[in-house]
Design an enzyme around this catalytic site. Structure first.
Site, PDB file in Angstrom:
ATOM      1  CB  CYS A 113      -0.936   0.246   1.533  1.00  0.00           C
ATOM      2  SG  CYS A 113      -1.761  -1.676   1.054  1.00  0.00           S
ATOM      3  CG  HIS A 238      -3.184   3.613   2.112  1.00  0.00           C
ATOM      4  ND1 HIS A 238      -3.950   2.916   1.063  1.00  0.00           N
ATOM      5  CD2 HIS A 238      -3.407   2.300   2.543  1.00  0.00           C
ATOM      6  CE1 HIS A 238      -4.304   1.556   0.813  1.00  0.00           C
ATOM      7  NE2 HIS A 238      -3.788   1.362   2.139  1.00  0.00           N
ATOM      8  CG  ASN A 268      -6.448  -1.270   1.435  1.00  0.00           C
ATOM      9  OD1 ASN A 268      -6.025  -0.515   0.694  1.00  0.00           O
ATOM     10  ND2 ASN A 268      -6.276  -1.288   2.886  1.00  0.00           N
TER      11      ASN A 268
HETATM   12  O1  UT7 Z   1      -3.993  -0.883   3.852  1.00  0.00           O
HETATM   13  C1  UT7 Z   1      -3.562  -1.034   5.088  1.00  0.00           C
HETATM   14  C2  UT7 Z   1      -3.547  -2.897   5.660  1.00  0.00           C
HETATM   15  N1  UT7 Z   1      -5.074  -3.164   6.299  1.00  0.00           N
HETATM   16  C3  UT7 Z   1      -5.260  -2.288   6.761  1.00  0.00           C
HETATM   17  O2  UT7 Z   1      -4.783  -1.085   7.182  1.00  0.00           O
HETATM   18  C4  UT7 Z   1      -6.553  -2.545   7.898  1.00  0.00           C
HETATM   19  C5  UT7 Z   1      -6.313  -2.426   9.180  1.00  0.00           C
HETATM   20  N2  UT7 Z   1      -7.106  -2.475  10.625  1.00  0.00           N
HETATM   21  C6  UT7 Z   1      -8.516  -2.420  10.484  1.00  0.00           C
HETATM   22  O3  UT7 Z   1      -9.311  -1.842   9.480  1.00  0.00           O
HETATM   23  C7  UT7 Z   1      -9.504  -3.549  11.406  1.00  0.00           C
HETATM   24  O4  UT7 Z   1      -8.635  -3.288  12.751  1.00  0.00           O
HETATM   25  C8  UT7 Z   1     -10.254  -4.343  10.487  1.00  0.00           C
HETATM   26  C9  UT7 Z   1     -11.094  -3.322   9.958  1.00  0.00           C
HETATM   27  C10 UT7 Z   1     -10.071  -5.147   9.696  1.00  0.00           C
HETATM   28  C11 UT7 Z   1     -11.316  -5.369  12.051  1.00  0.00           C
HETATM   29  O5  UT7 Z   1     -12.067  -4.178  12.511  1.00  0.00           O
HETATM   30  P1  UT7 Z   1     -12.193  -3.748  14.745  1.00  0.00           P
HETATM   31  O6  UT7 Z   1     -12.641  -3.075  14.616  1.00  0.00           O
HETATM   32  O7  UT7 Z   1     -10.670  -4.107  15.017  1.00  0.00           O
HETATM   33  O8  UT7 Z   1     -12.371  -5.683  14.814  1.00  0.00           O
HETATM   34  P2  UT7 Z   1     -11.848  -6.588  15.226  1.00  0.00           P
HETATM   35  O9  UT7 Z   1     -10.795  -7.684  14.392  1.00  0.00           O
HETATM   36  O10 UT7 Z   1     -11.008  -6.193  16.691  1.00  0.00           O
HETATM   37  O11 UT7 Z   1     -12.775  -8.321  15.364  1.00  0.00           O
HETATM   38  C12 UT7 Z   1     -13.929  -7.632  16.480  1.00  0.00           C
HETATM   39  C13 UT7 Z   1     -15.157  -8.776  15.858  1.00  0.00           C
HETATM   40  C14 UT7 Z   1     -14.700 -10.062  15.936  1.00  0.00           C
HETATM   41  O12 UT7 Z   1     -15.979 -10.609  16.579  1.00  0.00           O
HETATM   42  P3  UT7 Z   1     -15.871 -11.516  18.158  1.00  0.00           P
HETATM   43  O13 UT7 Z   1     -14.611 -12.325  18.574  1.00  0.00           O
HETATM   44  O14 UT7 Z   1     -15.488  -9.781  18.942  1.00  0.00           O
HETATM   45  O15 UT7 Z   1     -17.118 -12.665  18.176  1.00  0.00           O
HETATM   46  C15 UT7 Z   1     -14.459 -10.970  15.149  1.00  0.00           C
HETATM   47  O16 UT7 Z   1     -14.654 -11.837  13.850  1.00  0.00           O
HETATM   48  O17 UT7 Z   1     -16.139  -8.509  14.687  1.00  0.00           O
HETATM   49  C16 UT7 Z   1     -15.328  -9.439  13.870  1.00  0.00           C
HETATM   50  N3  UT7 Z   1     -15.791  -9.485  12.140  1.00  0.00           N
HETATM   51  C17 UT7 Z   1     -16.658  -8.957  11.511  1.00  0.00           C
HETATM   52  N4  UT7 Z   1     -17.940  -9.282  11.629  1.00  0.00           N
HETATM   53  C18 UT7 Z   1     -18.368  -8.806  10.793  1.00  0.00           C
HETATM   54  C19 UT7 Z   1     -14.246  -9.289  11.496  1.00  0.00           C
HETATM   55  N5  UT7 Z   1     -14.795  -9.251  10.251  1.00  0.00           N
HETATM   56  C20 UT7 Z   1     -15.576  -9.095  10.444  1.00  0.00           C
HETATM   57  C21 UT7 Z   1     -16.479  -9.061   9.645  1.00  0.00           C
HETATM   58  N6  UT7 Z   1     -17.953  -8.676   9.418  1.00  0.00           N
HETATM   59  N7  UT7 Z   1     -16.589  -8.724   8.579  1.00  0.00           N
END
Ligand code: UT7
Length: 311
Positions: A113, A238, A268
């Site tokens: 990225c 980004h 993204n």
């Molecule tokens: O280009 C550079 C690369 N990437 C990034 O910059 C990404 C940076 N990170 C992020 O954008 C965020 O961390 C995410 C969007 C990937 C995740 O958001 P979050 O608020 O950090 O969620 P989390 O990973 O802490 O997950 C919270 C919950 C989990 O469930 P439990 O364990 O609390 O029951 C996940 O399993 O959300 C669940 N979850 C989803 N639920 C519905 C993860 N993905 C999804 C989904 N739909 N797509």
């Protein structure tokens, strides 16, 4: 050292649009979760198109906007992590399809990225060390081919697309900083021959990293340029997650509106996100002479880079 002038911009997107509701029929997710956690509403996905055709079309659109002799393009740099071929490079195909001179330096640059920022830095160095009149910088990605569509934590985030920026040297401001911190744990996509060659990510760790380095990068580039945030017209980060940008915005009270956000539309798109945003800013007439922009990229590497440019 001379700075960089943006001569023209272009972008290209696949025809197919995938909404959050479309994804909720493939994995256990919802429009509500994706919107509130990321700001993404839809993204584009290739069917007929690919990284090469998107790069060619974005480049063609940028060149169309510029009143130049294409023989004066001295280099083509394609930032991509999703090239069709290990070789030839995507940039070589852009040379052929646009009918550019054979006397051109054309190569791909792989830096996830942060790739477009790295291409910008190389472009700046080339403009200052060769007689190249123009350089074509392209970010092009078919992220959909390196996404595991059974992994809801990554498949909702990414989109396909390309952006292109034609640059030339000018007597204006340019500063850039680059950082790399070798890390294969939090964000990785294995390469040629690997069985599980999909994006694997520790989202929480990448989120924290992104917020930290964006703030650090913006502050450092301002200091290096002897400027304050008040001198800046637009900040183009980004586009990985709207919440990342919101966290960073809050650190610059009164200047929140300078942060450009278009992730709702595209998801993204990795190396393509910054040039796509620049093309939108150009279309809106926001890149008139004398505007000061900070461009801030971050991603796998881990790497991050910030540039301050003047239009
Ligand atoms: O280009 C550079 C690369 N990437 C990034 O910059 C990404 C940076 N990170 C992020 O954008 C965020 O961390 C995410 C969007 C990937 C995740 O958001 P979050 O608020 O950090 O969620 P989390 O990973 O802490 O997950 C919270 C919950 C989990 O469930 P439990 O364990 O609390 O029951 C996940 O399993 O959300 C669940 N979850 C989803 N639920 C519905 C993860 N993905 C999804 C989904 N739909 N797509």
């Amino acid at each position: 050292m001379k700075g960089i002038q943006i001569v023209s911009t272009g972008k290209a997107l696949p025809e197919e649009i995938i909404t959050n509701d479309d994804l909720s029929r493939i994995v256990d997710t919802s429009d509500e979760w994706i919107t509130t956690r990321t700001g993404i509403k839809k993204r584009y996905r290739c069917r007929q198109e690919n990284t090469t055709s998107l790069a060619v079309n974005a480049a063609r659109n940028a060149v169309k906007q510029a009143d130049i002799n294409t023989d004066d393009i001295g280099a083509v740099i394609v930032a991509t992590s999703t090239a069709e071929n290990a070789f030839p490079s995507t940039a070589a195909i852009v040379q052929k399809e646009l009918g550019l001179s054979e006397n051109v330096l054309a190569f791909d640059l792989s830096s996830a990225c942060t790739g477009f920022l790295h291409a910008l830095n190389v472009g700046h160095a080339l403009l200052n060390s060769t007689d190249y009149k123009y350089i074509l910088l392209i970010g092009s990605e078919q992220m959909s081919k390196i996404i595991d569509y059974t992994d809801r934590s990554t498949c909702v985030l990414f989109g396909d697309g390309a952006g292109a920026v034609l640059i030339k040297a000018d007597d204006n401001m340019y500063e850039q900083i680059n950082y790399t911190r070798g890390n294969e744990d939090v964000l990785v996509c294995k390469g040629l021959g690997a069985q599980d060659a999909y994006v694997q990510m520790n989202g929480n760790a990448v989120f924290r990293f992104a917020v930290d380095v964006l703030k650090q990068g913006i502050d450092e580039i301002l200091k290096k340029s002897d400027m304050t945030i008040a001198d800046i017209d637009y900040i183009v980060c980004h586009q990985a997650n709207e919440r990342i940008i919101n966290h960073v915005k809050k650190k610059y009270p009164g200047h929140e509106d300078k942060f450009y956000v278009n992730i709702a539309e595209y998801g993204n798109t990795s190396a393509a996100s910054i040039p796509i945003a620049l093309d939108e800013l150009a279309e809106k007439g926001c890149l008139n002479k004398g505007r000061k922009l900070i461009l801030a990229g971050f991603g796998a590497g881990l790497s991050w880079s910030c540039a301050l440019i003047e239009t």
